[in-house]
Design a protein around this motif. Structure first.
Motif, PDB file in Angstrom:
ATOM      1  N   ASN A 198      -7.059   4.014  -1.040  1.00  0.00           N
ATOM      2  CA  ASN A 198      -7.352   4.810   0.160  1.00  0.00           C
ATOM      3  C   ASN A 198      -8.413   4.178   1.065  1.00  0.00           C
ATOM      4  N   GLU A 199      -8.538   2.845   1.008  1.00  0.00           N
ATOM      5  CA  GLU A 199      -9.473   2.151   1.897  1.00  0.00           C
ATOM      6  C   GLU A 199      -8.739   1.269   2.898  1.00  0.00           C
ATOM      7  N   GLY A 200      -7.418   1.496   3.040  1.00  0.00           N
ATOM      8  CA  GLY A 200      -6.621   0.693   3.951  1.00  0.00           C
ATOM      9  C   GLY A 200      -6.839   1.068   5.400  1.00  0.00           C
ATOM     10  N   PRO A 201      -6.185   0.370   6.331  1.00  0.00           N
ATOM     11  CA  PRO A 201      -6.401   0.616   7.764  1.00  0.00           C
ATOM     12  C   PRO A 201      -5.778   1.910   8.270  1.00  0.00           C
ATOM     13  N   TYR A 202      -4.865   2.467   7.494  1.00  0.00           N
ATOM     14  CA  TYR A 202      -4.212   3.711   7.903  1.00  0.00           C
ATOM     15  C   TYR A 202      -4.435   4.790   6.857  1.00  0.00           C
ATOM     16  N   SER A 203      -4.193   6.022   7.244  1.00  0.00           N
ATOM     17  CA  SER A 203      -4.434   7.150   6.353  1.00  0.00           C
ATOM     18  C   SER A 203      -3.648   7.007   5.050  1.00  0.00           C
ATOM     19  N   ASP A 204      -4.323   7.245   3.935  1.00  0.00           N
ATOM     20  CA  ASP A 204      -3.709   7.238   2.600  1.00  0.00           C
ATOM     21  C   ASP A 204      -3.096   5.885   2.233  1.00  0.00           C
ATOM     22  N   THR A 205      -3.654   4.792   2.755  1.00  0.00           N
ATOM     23  CA  THR A 205      -3.177   3.463   2.385  1.00  0.00           C
ATOM     24  C   THR A 205      -4.277   2.714   1.631  1.00  0.00           C
ATOM     25  N   ASP A 206      -3.838   1.752   0.828  1.00  0.00           N
ATOM     26  CA  ASP A 206      -4.781   0.947   0.059  1.00  0.00           C
ATOM     27  C   ASP A 206      -5.039  -0.377   0.769  1.00  0.00           C
ATOM     28  N   ILE A 207      -6.046  -1.082   0.305  1.00  0.00           N
ATOM     29  CA  ILE A 207      -6.301  -2.438   0.755  1.00  0.00           C
ATOM     30  C   ILE A 207      -6.489  -3.304  -0.484  1.00  0.00           C
ATOM     31  N   ILE A 208      -5.983  -4.523  -0.445  1.00  0.00           N
ATOM     32  CA  ILE A 208      -6.167  -5.464  -1.548  1.00  0.00           C
ATOM     33  C   ILE A 208      -7.006  -6.624  -1.025  1.00  0.00           C
ATOM     34  N   LYS A 209      -8.144  -6.842  -1.661  1.00  0.00           N
ATOM     35  CA  LYS A 209      -9.020  -7.936  -1.252  1.00  0.00           C
ATOM     36  C   LYS A 209      -9.732  -8.503  -2.468  1.00  0.00           C
ATOM     37  N   TYR A 210     -10.308  -9.682  -2.291  1.00  0.00           N
ATOM     38  CA  TYR A 210     -10.982 -10.343  -3.400  1.00  0.00           C
ATOM     39  C   TYR A 210     -12.328  -9.676  -3.678  1.00  0.00           C
TER      40      TYR A 210
END
Length: 344
Positions: A31-43
């Motif tokens: 839930n830290e992605g750019p859109y509501s209720d989306t994920d982000i994958i980062k190092y």
């Protein structure tokens, strides 16, 4: 040598490794992605293998481990300044072939460019060893095979998860000691041989064609599409542009720190110089600069292949859905038109 460890043995192995090494890997942030209720994958630094995202490409590249978005370069007072201190613990970094190959470009820019070595990059890079992750070919924006970056031998360990543990190929002598009691196995990493997407690099035979391409109408279409947000370059595995910023402590303007902050050639005013001159005033100018730098200028200067590694993150992150491979096709058409016009 290659080995196979059970799930429990693998967990114990990485617990021992983490006593000496900081381990980084692509990690999912819910839930830290750019859109509501989306994920982000980062190092990010991980505490266990459960945190590794094995199946999806990270939204942001591995380069952020070695050259963070922001980093202090020195601290100052009215009377003196001192360089920032670097990390001291060695690092193990899980990475796929394209991201590992991107580090060759980073090293060329930061540590092998005209004899100058950037100490802030070099002191991080010398602490890093790579753990090669398996890749399933990526998503519909990947084109590493076209760029020749789908394979690498620049890794300390290669791994492959199995149903009951993990397979390892160990090349690094220091890490081999951790496998002294491990069961031998037959394993060698496999590499992607085909992507869903292909990239076609323009053949620019001489400076006459290059200069004509710089002036071509093809770039003007981006004036109405590209919003100059810089998302493509921040997500890029190989871009190295940065600016500096002073952070003042309290009310005293002569006490603080200078930070290096990631920047982008796609942002308006990035090419502005002292006196007010600006050499790339439109989005089309900036797109031309980026594309030619990635797919012509870098190779023309260093003769080591193109700067792009085909990770496709620029296409994935663009809010205007500008595709780098489609842009290459448009460049190809423009080059062929110019060649025909010049009789070449």
């Amino acid at each position: 040598m290659s080995y196979k460890l059970s799930t429990q043995e693998t967990t114990q192995l990485f617990a021992k490794l983490m006593e000496k090494y900081d381990v980084y890997a692509p990690k999912r942030f819910k839930n830290e992605g750019p859109y509501s209720d989306t994920d982000i994958i980062k190092y990010a630094k991980i505490a266990s293998l459960d945190e590794v995202e094995w199946n999806e490409k990270s939204d942001y590249p591995m380069k952020e481990v070695l050259s963070p978005i922001q980093q202090a370069i020195f601290y100052f007072t009215e009377d003196e300044f001192r360089a920032s201190k670097g990390k001291t613990r060695p690092m193990l970094i899980f990475a796929r072939p394209c991201d590992i190959n991107a580090m060759k470009v980073q090293a060329r820019i930061y540590a092998g460019n005209g004899g100058f070595v950037d100490m802030y990059y070099a002191r991080m890079a010398e602490l890093a060893k790579y753990i090669l992750m398996p890749c399933n070919g990526g998503d519909d924006t990947c084109f590493c095979v076209s760029m020749g970056t789908n394979t690498t031998d620049n890794y300390a360990v290669a791994v492959k998860p199995t149903e009951d543990g993990m397979l390892f190929e160990v090349k690094d002598e220091d890490l081999a000691a951790y496998f002294a009691d491990a069961a031998a196995a037959e394993f060698a990493p496999e590499f992607v041989t085909e992507n869903e997407l292909e990239a076609h690099i323009p053949d620019i035979p001489d400076r006459e064609v290059l200069n004509k391409l710089k002036e071509h109408e093809v770039w003007k279409q981006f004036n109405g599409r590209c919003i100059s947000c810089g998302a493509c370059t921040i997500a890029c595995s190989t871009c190295t542009c940065f600016t500096t910023r002073d952070v003042i402590y309290g009310d005293n303007p002569e006490v603080g720190e200078r930070r290096r902050v990631a920047a982008s050639c796609q942002i308006a005013d990035f090419a502005k110089v002292a006196g007010g001159g600006d050499y790339r005033t439109t989005a089309g100018d900036r797109m031309r600069y980026k594309m030619l730098h990635k797919f012509h200028d870098y190779d023309a200067r260093f003769h080591e292949g193109h700067m792009c590694v085909g990770c496709g993150r620029c296409t994935s992150r663009c809010p205007e859905f500008i595709s780098v491979t489609v842009t290459l096709d448009k460049m190809n058409a423009a080059v062929e038109e110019i060649k025909k016009e010049l009789g070449k």
